[in-house]
Design a protein around this motif. Sequence first.
Motif, mmCIF file in Angstrom:
data_model
loop_
_atom_site.group_PDB
_atom_site.id
_atom_site.type_symbol
_atom_site.label_atom_id
_atom_site.label_comp_id
_atom_site.label_asym_id
_atom_site.label_seq_id
_atom_site.Cartn_x
_atom_site.Cartn_y
_atom_site.Cartn_z
ATOM 1 N N ALA A 12 -29.737 4.140 -48.474
ATOM 2 C CA ALA A 12 -31.235 4.361 -47.584
ATOM 3 C C ALA A 12 -31.266 5.095 -46.162
ATOM 4 O O ALA A 12 -29.852 5.825 -46.243
ATOM 5 N N GLU A 18 -31.513 6.098 -42.284
ATOM 6 C CA GLU A 18 -31.158 5.166 -41.295
ATOM 7 C C GLU A 18 -32.556 5.113 -39.776
ATOM 8 O O GLU A 18 -34.128 5.422 -40.180
ATOM 9 N N ARG A 19 -32.502 3.672 -39.033
ATOM 10 C CA ARG A 19 -33.212 3.307 -38.448
ATOM 11 C C ARG A 19 -33.058 2.895 -37.530
ATOM 12 O O ARG A 19 -32.016 1.949 -37.375
ATOM 13 N N GLU A 42 -34.349 1.452 -48.271
ATOM 14 C CA GLU A 42 -34.300 1.601 -46.927
ATOM 15 C C GLU A 42 -34.777 0.847 -46.137
ATOM 16 O O GLU A 42 -34.658 0.871 -44.926
ATOM 17 N N GLY A 94 -32.835 -1.416 -43.831
ATOM 18 C CA GLY A 94 -31.633 -1.437 -43.456
ATOM 19 C C GLY A 94 -31.397 -2.314 -43.004
ATOM 20 O O GLY A 94 -32.251 -3.817 -42.871
#
Length: 596
Positions: A136, A138-139, A364, A366
């Motif tokens: 995934a 990062e956000r 993806e 998060g």
Amino acid sequence: MPKPWATLGVDLHLEPSGPGLRRGLTAALREAVRTGRLAPGTRLPSSRALAADLGVARNTVADAYADLVAEGWLTARQGSGTSVATGLPAPPPGLWGSPPPGPSRSSPASREWGSGASGSRGSSASVSRERPVSGARERPVSGAWGTPAPGSVGSPASGARGTPASGEWENPALGSPAFGSRGTPASGSVGSGASGSRGHSASGPWASPSARSSAGPAPGGRPPGGQPPGGRPPSRPAYDLVPGSPDLSAFPRTAWLKAARRALAVAPYDALGYGDPRGRVELRTALAGYLARARGVRTHPDGIVICSGFAHGLMLLGQVLRERGLTTLAVESYGLDAHWQLLERAGLRTMPLGLDELGTRTDEVGAEERAVLLTPAHQFPMGGALHPDRRAAVVDWARRGDGLIVEDDYDGEFRYDRRPVGALQGLDPDHVVYLGTASKSLAPGLRLGWLVVPPSLAAEVVAAKGGVDWSCGVLDQLTLAEFITSGAYDRHVRSARLHYRRRRDTLVAALARRAPHIHATGIAAGLHVVLRLPPGTEPAALRAAAWQGLAVHGLHRYRHPEATVERPDALVVGYGTPPDHAWSAALDALCAALPE
């Protein structure tokens, strides 16, 4: 000429699995009856019709029916077809059409959001081994789930524009490239403007004056698309190929009028008063049965809220999620800007997910993001179905972190070359909000849609809609309920499916003859197709389309402004809108506008 049986019977969503096709089909049918997804007395499709839908031999279906008749699950009578047996034991509480024990869905939920998984995923959640899911990305941290504010959520402001969005992966077999490099937003389209439906302009499908003035002759005096030099594009489009609308001339007026008369004749007096904000119980009951049978949705009438189309449903959800403290919602890289704007007006930032040959990168999403908007059965506009790995991954994400999946099933009835993809909601009803609409199957002017909401969200969504059902006409609700329960809806959908498949086949054949270098993708389902163009040719193709009198959109128009995926050049061509008498001329104009 199509065989008459192809337009008869009911739609039935089945996903046979197991060591043998006959045994798998028999087990899938038995499970559908046992759990109540197929109610007692439901008439099943003929063996020939179901075999055509599933792509199996007719004898396979006939043998499965015979096995279940012998076991007592089905009954068969000459001249009456095959039906689910009556007098069977009631399904376990909480499955499909039977409400689970506990507090009424109209009262505040007695537990926090997403407390508990919904059980096994079922056959539709089988995970493919084709390709592993990668890590995934990062956000920024988004707002965590909060508790609802005291009192009811205020009702939405009326008049907001927008309609269903969708999103899915492009099947590698149809030639979709992988996406990866960063691009910038572009709005290239013929007919761009404030969107009022999926792909359509709120003020009409034609380009703005500035767009028309930029579509002049190419350098050297030769206008694009082979049109005569020295002229101007027509002031109004002759042919509408903007995606988002069905063939309105095919609306079943006679059958709808019969249903309206029958519904009004038996409607109780109180049906004409101020109604339940969830919508009429007759329609909610009919939808619970239909969605379970045709789309694999697990619900009951109290879990359904009727709304005025997808945009209205999304407005209600946006309010509720923002009241719960949500600040960010993950979306697909390609979709409708009208939907992103609706969410942003509710105070939610939309974060686009990645996209590759398997579809939206659901891996993806998060842990800090608490909701995601997807179109897993048929992505708009790319046109594929979300890969089973990705479906399983997003459901696992929702279960682990009490997340919410918003599923847009805008045209799930229309599939041609593949088995139907069941609703994601059937995998986990506690973590998926299912949104459907009659805009593609019947007509957008009906303004009828529905939300299937988890128990923990039901009271807040109803409160957001208001104390009375001010947004949905009672007579249309009663008519649609009668239209579904009488079998007229199934007959219409099957007839429309054949109609649009012929349109699709004609389009693909014309491209093969006149523009073999143009690759059509996303053709297995839906009412639109994506025409892949040589790099850098999308703007010129849109100018040529304007000269040919075509209203059509470019793919760049549907790209999220913050998306980082590759920007392929393409046209998104809706083949549902033109009436039959204009279809041949519309194809001629389209082929003339395509780059050589």
